[in-house]
Scaffold this motif. Structure first.
Motif, PDB file in Angstrom:
ATOM      1  N   ASN A   1      -5.272   1.891  12.793  1.00 14.71           N
ATOM      2  CA  ASN A   1      -4.358   3.113  13.186  1.00 14.71           C
ATOM      3  C   ASN A   1      -4.768   4.186  12.065  1.00 14.71           C
ATOM      4  O   ASN A   1      -4.055   5.148  12.052  1.00 14.71           O
ATOM      5  CB  ASN A   1      -2.836   2.760  13.412  1.00 14.71           C
ATOM      6  N   LEU A   2      -5.866   3.308  11.275  1.00 17.52           N
ATOM      7  CA  LEU A   2      -6.102   4.844   9.840  1.00 17.52           C
ATOM      8  C   LEU A   2      -7.670   4.279  10.211  1.00 17.52           C
ATOM      9  O   LEU A   2      -8.218   4.179   9.664  1.00 17.52           O
ATOM     10  CB  LEU A   2      -5.621   4.060   8.300  1.00 17.52           C
ATOM     11  N   GLY A   3      -7.908   5.200  10.398  1.00 23.64           N
ATOM     12  CA  GLY A   3      -9.905   6.066  10.181  1.00 23.64           C
ATOM     13  C   GLY A   3      -9.986   6.783   9.572  1.00 23.64           C
ATOM     14  O   GLY A   3      -8.987   8.096   9.169  1.00 23.64           O
TER      15      GLY A   3
ATOM     16  N   SER B   1      -4.825   9.133  -0.147  1.00 24.11           N
ATOM     17  CA  SER B   1      -5.257   7.793   0.834  1.00 24.11           C
ATOM     18  C   SER B   1      -3.472   7.231   0.465  1.00 24.11           C
ATOM     19  O   SER B   1      -3.438   6.395   1.572  1.00 24.11           O
ATOM     20  CB  SER B   1      -5.939   7.040  -0.419  1.00 24.11           C
ATOM     21  N   GLN B   2      -2.525   6.370  -0.687  1.00 26.21           N
ATOM     22  CA  GLN B   2      -1.603   6.291  -0.185  1.00 26.21           C
ATOM     23  C   GLN B   2      -0.759   7.073   0.946  1.00 26.21           C
ATOM     24  O   GLN B   2      -0.139   6.724   1.490  1.00 26.21           O
ATOM     25  CB  GLN B   2      -0.943   6.238  -1.632  1.00 26.21           C
ATOM     26  N   LEU B   3      -0.811   8.242   1.216  1.00 19.81           N
ATOM     27  CA  LEU B   3      -0.248   9.499   2.218  1.00 19.81           C
ATOM     28  C   LEU B   3      -0.467   8.747   3.280  1.00 19.81           C
ATOM     29  O   LEU B   3       0.039   8.473   4.611  1.00 19.81           O
ATOM     30  CB  LEU B   3       0.150  10.803   2.099  1.00 19.81           C
ATOM     31  N   ALA B   4      -1.612   8.587   3.627  1.00 19.39           N
ATOM     32  CA  ALA B   4      -2.444   8.340   4.594  1.00 19.39           C
ATOM     33  C   ALA B   4      -2.190   6.589   5.058  1.00 19.39           C
ATOM     34  O   ALA B   4      -1.544   5.854   6.332  1.00 19.39           O
ATOM     35  CB  ALA B   4      -3.757   8.659   4.666  1.00 19.39           C
ATOM     36  N   TRP B   5      -1.878   5.980   3.809  1.00 19.49           N
ATOM     37  CA  TRP B   5      -1.242   4.468   4.882  1.00 19.49           C
ATOM     38  C   TRP B   5      -0.032   4.538   4.424  1.00 19.49           C
ATOM     39  O   TRP B   5       0.313   3.596   5.198  1.00 19.49           O
ATOM     40  CB  TRP B   5      -1.741   3.328   3.225  1.00 19.49           C
ATOM     41  N   ALA B   6       0.584   5.424   3.526  1.00 26.06           N
ATOM     42  CA  ALA B   6       2.268   4.771   3.966  1.00 26.06           C
ATOM     43  C   ALA B   6       2.712   5.758   5.390  1.00 26.06           C
ATOM     44  O   ALA B   6       3.567   5.300   5.845  1.00 26.06           O
ATOM     45  CB  ALA B   6       2.888   5.839   2.989  1.00 26.06           C
ATOM     46  N   LEU B   7       1.854   6.885   5.799  1.00 22.67           N
ATOM     47  CA  LEU B   7       2.206   6.964   7.352  1.00 22.67           C
ATOM     48  C   LEU B   7       1.326   6.316   8.426  1.00 22.67           C
ATOM     49  O   LEU B   7       2.675   5.654   9.822  1.00 22.67           O
ATOM     50  CB  LEU B   7       1.350   8.679   7.446  1.00 22.67           C
ATOM     51  N   ALA B   8       0.813   5.184   7.662  1.00 21.49           N
ATOM     52  CA  ALA B   8       0.151   4.852   9.203  1.00 21.49           C
ATOM     53  C   ALA B   8       0.645   3.498   9.043  1.00 21.49           C
ATOM     54  O   ALA B   8       0.703   2.914  10.440  1.00 21.49           O
ATOM     55  CB  ALA B   8      -1.188   4.451   9.169  1.00 21.49           C
TER      56      ALA B   8
ATOM     57  N   SER C   1       2.602   1.923  14.168  1.00 22.83           N
ATOM     58  CA  SER C   1       3.068   2.638  15.576  1.00 22.83           C
ATOM     59  C   SER C   1       1.886   4.104  15.754  1.00 22.83           C
ATOM     60  O   SER C   1       1.468   4.859  16.427  1.00 22.83           O
ATOM     61  CB  SER C   1       4.208   2.544  16.486  1.00 22.83           C
ATOM     62  N   ARG C   2       1.907   4.704  14.105  1.00 19.20           N
ATOM     63  CA  ARG C   2       1.725   5.814  14.199  1.00 19.20           C
ATOM     64  C   ARG C   2       0.281   5.850  14.038  1.00 19.20           C
ATOM     65  O   ARG C   2      -0.539   4.832  13.424  1.00 19.20           O
ATOM     66  CB  ARG C   2       1.791   6.500  12.818  1.00 19.20           C
ATOM     67  N   GLU C   3      -0.805   7.188  14.409  1.00 21.41           N
ATOM     68  CA  GLU C   3      -2.069   7.075  14.536  1.00 21.41           C
ATOM     69  C   GLU C   3      -2.284   8.236  13.279  1.00 21.41           C
ATOM     70  O   GLU C   3      -1.840   9.336  13.500  1.00 21.41           O
ATOM     71  CB  GLU C   3      -2.865   7.371  15.583  1.00 21.41           C
ATOM     72  N   VAL C   4      -3.190   8.130  12.001  1.00 22.39           N
ATOM     73  CA  VAL C   4      -3.520   8.734  10.867  1.00 22.39           C
ATOM     74  C   VAL C   4      -4.689   8.714  10.574  1.00 22.39           C
ATOM     75  O   VAL C   4      -5.290   7.913  11.061  1.00 22.39           O
ATOM     76  CB  VAL C   4      -2.839   8.285  10.324  1.00 22.39           C
ATOM     77  N   GLY C   5      -5.501   9.817  10.732  1.00 25.74           N
ATOM     78  CA  GLY C   5      -6.627  10.201  10.059  1.00 25.74           C
ATOM     79  C   GLY C   5      -6.342  10.564   8.986  1.00 25.74           C
ATOM     80  O   GLY C   5      -5.594  11.054   7.973  1.00 25.74           O
ATOM     81  N   LEU C   6      -8.185  10.201   7.658  1.00 21.66           N
ATOM     82  CA  LEU C   6      -7.338  10.716   6.739  1.00 21.66           C
ATOM     83  C   LEU C   6      -9.155  11.263   6.230  1.00 21.66           C
ATOM     84  O   LEU C   6     -10.341  10.952   5.914  1.00 21.66           O
ATOM     85  CB  LEU C   6      -7.597   9.882   5.384  1.00 21.66           C
TER      86      LEU C   6
ATOM     87  N   ARG D   1       0.818  -1.109  -0.174  1.00 21.69           N
ATOM     88  CA  ARG D   1       0.171  -0.343   0.143  1.00 21.69           C
ATOM     89  C   ARG D   1       0.703   1.329  -0.074  1.00 21.69           C
ATOM     90  O   ARG D   1      -0.116   2.215  -0.452  1.00 21.69           O
ATOM     91  CB  ARG D   1      -0.808   0.019   1.154  1.00 21.69           C
ATOM     92  N   ALA D   2       1.939   1.741   0.818  1.00 22.23           N
ATOM     93  CA  ALA D   2       3.096   2.323   0.501  1.00 22.23           C
ATOM     94  C   ALA D   2       3.319   2.367  -1.263  1.00 22.23           C
ATOM     95  O   ALA D   2       3.133   1.932  -2.416  1.00 22.23           O
ATOM     96  CB  ALA D   2       4.471   2.014   1.167  1.00 22.23           C
ATOM     97  N   PHE D   3       2.795   4.242  -1.174  1.00 27.56           N
ATOM     98  CA  PHE D   3       2.937   4.193  -2.567  1.00 27.56           C
ATOM     99  C   PHE D   3       4.382   4.950  -3.275  1.00 27.56           C
ATOM    100  O   PHE D   3       4.729   5.708  -2.184  1.00 27.56           O
ATOM    101  CB  PHE D   3       1.986   5.932  -2.787  1.00 27.56           C
ATOM    102  N   ALA D   4       4.415   4.781  -3.935  1.00 30.45           N
ATOM    103  CA  ALA D   4       6.214   5.428  -5.092  1.00 30.45           C
ATOM    104  C   ALA D   4       6.185   6.028  -6.686  1.00 30.45           C
ATOM    105  O   ALA D   4       5.077   5.623  -7.171  1.00 30.45           O
ATOM    106  CB  ALA D   4       6.719   4.333  -4.843  1.00 30.45           C
ATOM    107  N   TRP D   5       6.502   7.451  -6.295  1.00 30.63           N
ATOM    108  CA  TRP D   5       5.709   8.031  -8.331  1.00 30.63           C
ATOM    109  C   TRP D   5       6.723   7.500  -8.735  1.00 30.63           C
ATOM    110  O   TRP D   5       7.922   6.680  -8.554  1.00 30.63           O
ATOM    111  CB  TRP D   5       6.333   9.597  -7.757  1.00 30.63           C
TER     112      TRP D   5
END
Length: 268
Positions: free
Chosen positions: A191-193, A137-144, A150-155, A1-5
Motif C-alpha cells: 500500500n505504499l507506491g 519517507s517516514q511520514l509516508a511509512w507512518a501513514l501506510a 489499510s490506507r493507500e499511500v503514495g510518495l 518504520r514509524a518516525f518520532a522526532w
C-alpha cells in the motif's frame, strides 16, 4: 518504520500530528516561532515578488499593469492600457496567451489524474540538508501503517537533481514501468507506491544537470502521467529552496485536494 522526532528537536520544529478520527493531518505549532514579515512594506514586497513569479510562469516579462486586458484574447497587447508594458509584444503575438493556456491545460490534466487522491501533502524546506526527504519517507511509512495498513499511500519525489526516495524506501535499482494507464509506481509495500527520477537513471551515481524548463517538464509528467489509482495520501517531497519548481508544483496542484504543507526548518 514509524518516525518520532527526537526530544531535542521538538522545540525547534513545526511538527504534525495525525487526527485519527478524521484521518487528516492537523498541524500544531511547537515552541519555536517562525519569523514572518508583518509590516505593510514587507507584505507589499511579498505581493510584488509573488506577482513577478506568477508572471514569469505565464511567460510574461513583468507583472501585468492595472487594467490589463489579459495575455490572451482579441485585445491582448493592443489596448491603451498595454502601451509601454514590457509584455506588450508577447501578448500581441499570442505567445503569452499560449503559455498561460498550456499551464491551465496541464493543471486541469493534473486535477483529473489526482481526483482519486483524497489528501495531497507537500513537504518543503528553504534550504537543503534539513531532513526533508527523511521526514517525507517516514511520514509516508507512518501513514501506510495506520489502521493496520489499510490506507493507500503514495510518495512522489520531485527533487530532480537530488532524488533520495529510492534509498530512503529501500528501492534502489528498481525501475518505473509504463502501462496503458500511465507510469506505474514502484511499491515499497503493498500500500505504499513511490515515484522518483532515481528509478529512471541508468547510473545512480551520475549527476542530473538540467535547466529549469526540463525539470519542470518532468515534474509536470510525474503529476499528470503517473497512475496512482485511489490514494488516501500522496506525499510530495519537493527540492530544497523556494524557486521555479516550487512555483510550478503549486500552480499545477491548483485543482488537486491539497491538504497542507510541512515546512522543515533549522534553528539558525
Amino acid at each position: 518504520r514509524a518516525f518520532a522526532w527526537p526530544p531535542r528537536w521538538r522545540a525547534k520544529c513545526i511538527d504534525y500530528s495525525l487526527d485519527g478520527s478524521a484521518g487528516a493531518l492537523s498541524r500544531r505549532r511547537s515552541a519555536h516561532r517562525m519569523g514572518l514579515p508583518a509590516g505593510g512594506a514587507d507584505r507589499a514586497a511579498m505581493s510584488s515578488s509573488t506577482a513577478a513569479e506568477q508572471a514569469a510562469a505565464a511567460g510574461l516579462a513583468a507583472p501585468p499593469p492595472a487594467h490589463c486586458p489579459g495575455p490572451s484574447g482579441d485585445e491582448a497587447g493592443k489596448t491603451s492600457a498595454c502601451a509601454g508594458c514590457p509584455n506588450q509584444a508577447a501578448c500581441a503575438s499570442g505567445a503569452a496567451g499560449k503559455a498561460a493556456s498550456q499551464l491551465s491545460g496541464d493543471a486541469a490534466a493534473v486535477a483529473r489524474r489526482l481526483s482519486p487522491v483524497r489528501h495531497v501533502v507537500l513537504v518543503l524546506s528553504g534550504k537543503g540538508g534539513v531532513g526533508k526527504s527523511t521526514f517525507s519517507s517516514q511520514l509516508a511509512w507512518a501513514l501506510a501503517e495506520r489502521d493496520g495498513g489499510s490506507r493507500e499511500v503514495g510518495l512522489l519525489d520531485v527533487d530532480i537533481c537530488g532524488p533520495s526516495a529510492p534509498r530512503m524506501t529501500g528501492l534502489e535499482r528498481e525501475e518505473i514501468h509504463q502501462s496503458a494507464e500511465g507510469w506505474s509506481p514502484v511499491y515499497a509495500a503493498d500500500n505504499l507506491g513511490v515515484v522518483s527520477i532515481g528509478f529512471m537513471l541508468p547510473n545512480p551515481d551520475e549527476a542530473v544537470v538540467w535547466r529549469g524548463p526540463r525539470k519542470n517538464a518532468l515534474i509536470t509528467q510525474f503529476l499528470r502521467d503517473v497512475h496512482w489509482g485511489e490514494l488516501d495520501y500522496l506525499v510530495l517531497d519537493a527540492p530544497p529552496g523556494t524557486s521555479d519548481e516550487h512555483i510550478s508544483v503549486a500552480q499545477l496542484l491548483a485543482g488537486a485536494r491539497l491538504a497542507g504543507a510541512g515546512i522543515l526548518t533549522t534553528p539558525q
